[in-house]
Write a protein that holds these residues in place. Structure first.
Motif, mmCIF file in Angstrom:
data_model
loop_
_atom_site.group_PDB
_atom_site.id
_atom_site.type_symbol
_atom_site.label_atom_id
_atom_site.label_comp_id
_atom_site.label_asym_id
_atom_site.label_seq_id
_atom_site.Cartn_x
_atom_site.Cartn_y
_atom_site.Cartn_z
ATOM 1 N N SER A 130 103.586 12.269 38.275
ATOM 2 C CA SER A 130 102.962 11.472 37.308
ATOM 3 C C SER A 130 103.013 9.917 38.131
ATOM 4 N N PHE A 131 101.579 9.325 37.485
ATOM 5 C CA PHE A 131 101.729 8.109 38.082
ATOM 6 C C PHE A 131 101.939 7.015 36.924
ATOM 7 N N ARG A 132 102.565 7.395 35.720
ATOM 8 C CA ARG A 132 102.570 6.618 34.328
ATOM 9 C C ARG A 132 103.651 5.480 34.789
ATOM 10 N N GLY A 133 104.287 5.340 35.653
ATOM 11 C CA GLY A 133 105.213 4.224 35.785
ATOM 12 C C GLY A 133 104.425 3.068 36.244
ATOM 13 N N PHE A 134 103.138 3.271 36.756
ATOM 14 C CA PHE A 134 102.253 1.976 37.255
ATOM 15 C C PHE A 134 101.700 1.352 36.146
ATOM 16 N N ASP A 135 101.650 1.813 34.784
ATOM 17 C CA ASP A 135 101.166 1.290 33.648
ATOM 18 C C ASP A 135 101.557 -0.067 33.470
ATOM 19 N N GLY A 136 100.699 -1.000 33.263
ATOM 20 C CA GLY A 136 101.119 -2.524 32.819
ATOM 21 C C GLY A 136 101.517 -3.090 34.178
ATOM 22 N N THR A 137 101.599 -2.751 35.352
ATOM 23 C CA THR A 137 102.064 -3.562 36.427
ATOM 24 C C THR A 137 101.019 -4.317 36.635
ATOM 25 N N VAL A 138 101.615 -5.668 37.122
ATOM 26 C CA VAL A 138 100.740 -6.741 37.770
ATOM 27 C C VAL A 138 99.560 -6.306 38.683
ATOM 28 N N PRO A 139 98.212 -6.691 38.435
ATOM 29 C CA PRO A 139 97.341 -6.370 39.323
ATOM 30 C C PRO A 139 97.478 -6.893 40.644
ATOM 31 N N PHE A 140 96.981 -6.155 42.030
ATOM 32 C CA PHE A 140 97.347 -6.656 43.088
ATOM 33 C C PHE A 140 96.422 -8.150 43.261
ATOM 34 N N ALA A 141 95.271 -8.165 42.679
ATOM 35 C CA ALA A 141 94.321 -9.342 42.647
ATOM 36 C C ALA A 141 95.135 -10.499 42.496
ATOM 37 N N GLU A 142 96.136 -10.375 41.198
ATOM 38 C CA GLU A 142 96.732 -11.376 40.658
ATOM 39 C C GLU A 142 97.938 -12.007 41.569
ATOM 40 N N LEU A 143 98.747 -11.125 42.090
ATOM 41 C CA LEU A 143 99.706 -11.382 43.049
ATOM 42 C C LEU A 143 99.246 -12.041 44.416
ATOM 43 N N ASN A 144 97.980 -11.198 44.929
ATOM 44 C CA ASN A 144 97.605 -11.704 46.087
ATOM 45 C C ASN A 144 96.993 -13.104 45.952
ATOM 46 N N GLY A 145 96.436 -13.259 44.974
ATOM 47 C CA GLY A 145 95.546 -14.539 44.632
ATOM 48 C C GLY A 145 96.818 -15.625 44.601
ATOM 49 N N PHE A 146 97.730 -15.325 43.750
ATOM 50 C CA PHE A 146 98.899 -16.518 43.736
ATOM 51 C C PHE A 146 99.472 -16.782 44.996
ATOM 52 N N PHE A 147 99.800 -15.698 45.972
ATOM 53 C CA PHE A 147 100.206 -16.052 47.183
ATOM 54 C C PHE A 147 99.228 -16.779 48.169
ATOM 55 N N ARG A 148 97.845 -16.665 47.942
ATOM 56 C CA ARG A 148 96.672 -17.053 48.807
ATOM 57 C C ARG A 148 96.661 -18.638 48.514
ATOM 58 N N ARG A 149 96.707 -18.822 47.237
ATOM 59 C CA ARG A 149 96.677 -20.314 46.793
ATOM 60 C C ARG A 149 98.062 -20.974 46.995
ATOM 61 N N ASP A 150 99.030 -20.548 46.986
ATOM 62 C CA ASP A 150 100.330 -20.888 47.466
ATOM 63 C C ASP A 150 100.494 -21.193 48.881
ATOM 64 N N LEU A 151 100.134 -20.519 49.724
ATOM 65 C CA LEU A 151 99.855 -20.606 51.133
ATOM 66 C C LEU A 151 98.994 -21.844 51.512
ATOM 67 N N ALA A 152 98.038 -21.680 50.858
ATOM 68 C CA ALA A 152 97.152 -22.903 51.295
ATOM 69 C C ALA A 152 97.636 -24.300 50.842
ATOM 70 N N GLY A 153 98.290 -24.169 49.513
ATOM 71 C CA GLY A 153 99.034 -25.320 49.044
ATOM 72 C C GLY A 153 99.946 -25.840 50.256
ATOM 73 N N ARG A 154 100.898 -25.092 50.516
ATOM 74 C CA ARG A 154 102.009 -25.248 51.681
ATOM 75 C C ARG A 154 101.229 -25.920 53.099
ATOM 76 N N GLN A 155 100.202 -25.236 53.421
ATOM 77 C CA GLN A 155 99.426 -25.760 54.572
ATOM 78 C C GLN A 155 98.954 -27.021 54.541
ATOM 79 N N SER A 156 98.300 -27.506 53.132
ATOM 80 C CA SER A 156 97.695 -28.664 52.977
ATOM 81 C C SER A 156 98.855 -29.655 52.901
#
Length: 296
Positions: free
Chosen positions: A263-289
């Protein structure tokens, strides 16, 4: 505070900020176990971080037992967390990675060189037959740590831990109080008895070592809130391995569901990939700037 501090900037500002946090009020110092979690905790607005020896150990497939993680590995991890953000970092420095006072002093010297704003020294031996150092020996080790911090001259905050509750001492509260009072006399800046649970226990320790600040470990949901423990006089709250264990809990439950149920029920309610990836994309851009050599 935003981004990472350039390597050329001295650690004095972080250490001064960390010391100021202990002068009034109450703050939470959560425990990341790798740079990504440190960056996210910065994003949430926490004002300081602490390492977690067990959170780090588990990620390296090691138990959190004395000697499993060698000193050099621990120091490299501490330096990695320090470099991950511009927040002050307190090092969970176990028993100083040495059995004798001279070795503790050397370890503390090396830890200060990582840029930490604070570090803690335990009085646990790691030995089944003698779980705690005798008080005299524990004081010698703490005084050696105090001397090493003072010789460093950077204002690192020294926390003394009494492990009575964690090692199963038959009378943990009175013995913790006795030891913490002695550690305060020996020069500890902050006192810490992990394992306190009730409001009465917390109040007893706070009153016994006043006016020194006390760190409280919240490793489970006892029903007490930040506001509750602040009202009891606690200045600093850490969570030890709890955030790492929360992550492990989600992983273990999801992995068991796949292995045992298909079963893959353990994935229910997990943070979406786009949310985490978006956070780290913005975070990296902020560090670089924020880099001094970034194009304007």
């Amino acid at each position: 505070m935003n981004g990472s501090v350039p390597p050329s900037e001295p650690w004095a500002a972080r250490r001064a900020a960390f010391r100021a946090l202990h002068t009034s009020g109450c703050f939470v110092i959560p425990n990341p176990w790798e740079p990504g979690t440190a960056r996210y905790l910065l994003h949430l607005g926490f004002r300081a971080l602490a390492t977690t020896s067990s959170g780090f150990s588990f990620g390296r497939a090691l138990p959190d037992t004395d000697g499993a993680v060698p000193r050099d590995m621990a120091l490299a991890h501490i330096a990695e967390i320090v470099a991950a953000t511009d927040l002050p970092v307190n090092a969970d420095f176990e028993s100083g990675y040495a059995s004798d006072a001279e070795g503790v002093a050397e370890s503390v010297r090396l830890c200060c060189a990582t840029g930490v704003a604070g570090l803690s020294i335990e009085d646990a031996t790691g030995e089944r037959e003698r779980p705690l150092y005798d008080l005299g020996e524990a004081l010698d080790r703490l005084r050696a740590a105090r001397d090493a911090v003072d010789r460093d001259g950077g204002g690192v905050l020294l926390t003394a831990r009494s492990e009575c509750f964690l090692v199963g001492h038959p009378d943990p509260l009175p013995e913790s109080v006795r030891r913490l009072q002695a550690y305060a006399e020996a020069g500890a800046d902050v006192l810490y008895a992990p394992g306190l649970r009730s409001a009465d226990e917390i109040r007893a320790v706070v009153e016994a070592v006043a006016p020194r600040p006390v760190n409280l470990l919240m490793s489970q949901n006892t029903g007490l809130t930040v506001a509750d423990v602040a009202a009891l006089g606690i200045r600093r709250i850490s969570v030890g391995s709890s955030l790492a264990r929360a992550a492990w809990t989600g992983f273990i439950r999801a992995a068991h569901a796949i292995a045992e149920e298909g079963s893959f029920r353990g994935f229910d309610g997990t943070v979406p990939f786009a949310e985490l990836n978006g956070f780290f994309r913005r975070d990296l851009a902020g560090r670089q700037s924020a880099r001094p050599d970034a194009p304007s």
